[in-house]
Motif scaffolding. Sequence first.
Motif, PDB file in Angstrom:
ATOM      1  N   VAL A 181       0.672  -1.258   0.183  1.00 51.22           N
ATOM      2  CA  VAL A 181      -0.133  -0.090   0.059  1.00 51.22           C
ATOM      3  C   VAL A 181       0.909   1.264   0.167  1.00 51.22           C
ATOM      4  O   VAL A 181       1.916   1.208   0.638  1.00 51.22           O
ATOM      5  N   GLU A 182       0.556   2.171  -0.897  1.00 55.90           N
ATOM      6  CA  GLU A 182       1.187   3.554  -0.945  1.00 55.90           C
ATOM      7  C   GLU A 182       0.666   4.376   0.433  1.00 55.90           C
ATOM      8  O   GLU A 182      -0.600   4.818   0.321  1.00 55.90           O
ATOM      9  N   MET A 183       1.540   4.678   1.276  1.00 54.70           N
ATOM     10  CA  MET A 183       1.266   5.597   2.403  1.00 54.70           C
ATOM     11  C   MET A 183       1.676   7.103   2.250  1.00 54.70           C
ATOM     12  O   MET A 183       2.918   7.072   1.684  1.00 54.70           O
ATOM     13  N   ILE A 184       0.858   7.977   2.433  1.00 53.35           N
ATOM     14  CA  ILE A 184       1.244   9.215   1.914  1.00 53.35           C
ATOM     15  C   ILE A 184       1.603   9.923   3.344  1.00 53.35           C
ATOM     16  O   ILE A 184       0.735   9.957   4.167  1.00 53.35           O
ATOM     17  N   PRO A 185       2.820  10.636   3.467  1.00 53.85           N
ATOM     18  CA  PRO A 185       3.021  11.336   4.821  1.00 53.85           C
ATOM     19  C   PRO A 185       1.847  12.268   4.925  1.00 53.85           C
ATOM     20  O   PRO A 185       1.687  12.834   4.101  1.00 53.85           O
ATOM     21  N   ILE A 186       1.500  12.547   6.372  1.00 47.75           N
ATOM     22  CA  ILE A 186       0.604  13.632   6.536  1.00 47.75           C
ATOM     23  C   ILE A 186       0.961  14.958   6.670  1.00 47.75           C
ATOM     24  O   ILE A 186       0.311  15.844   6.568  1.00 47.75           O
ATOM     25  N   ASP A 187       2.342  15.215   6.574  1.00 48.64           N
ATOM     26  CA  ASP A 187       2.662  16.300   6.684  1.00 48.64           C
ATOM     27  C   ASP A 187       3.228  17.179   5.143  1.00 48.64           C
ATOM     28  O   ASP A 187       3.739  18.180   5.132  1.00 48.64           O
TER      29      ASP A 187
END
Length: 91
Positions: free
Chosen positions: A82-88
């Motif tokens: 899964v591609e997890m996108i950083p929250i920042d």
Amino acid sequence: MILTNISNELKTEEAKRNWFDYWTHFSESPKSYCSEINCCNSNSHGAIVKKETHFKSDTFVIPLCEKHSNNYTFQIEVSDAVEMIPIDFCL
């Protein structure tokens, strides 16, 4: 991999759609399915999750289907791909 829900307060329908838009904007993945490891439903919601290691905890946005987004309260098992996108990231 096991991810932890960061907040139940951020789980309004509007917030889930906004986080999904955030994920879609930054994603390089053409994947259009839920991140839950055994789910083949289309993704439509974003969820804010923590990935914990021995040394630190990082916060990400992942895509989920409506069913898993509504039932996700503490932890969820997702595919390692899964591609997890950083929250920042900033729009």
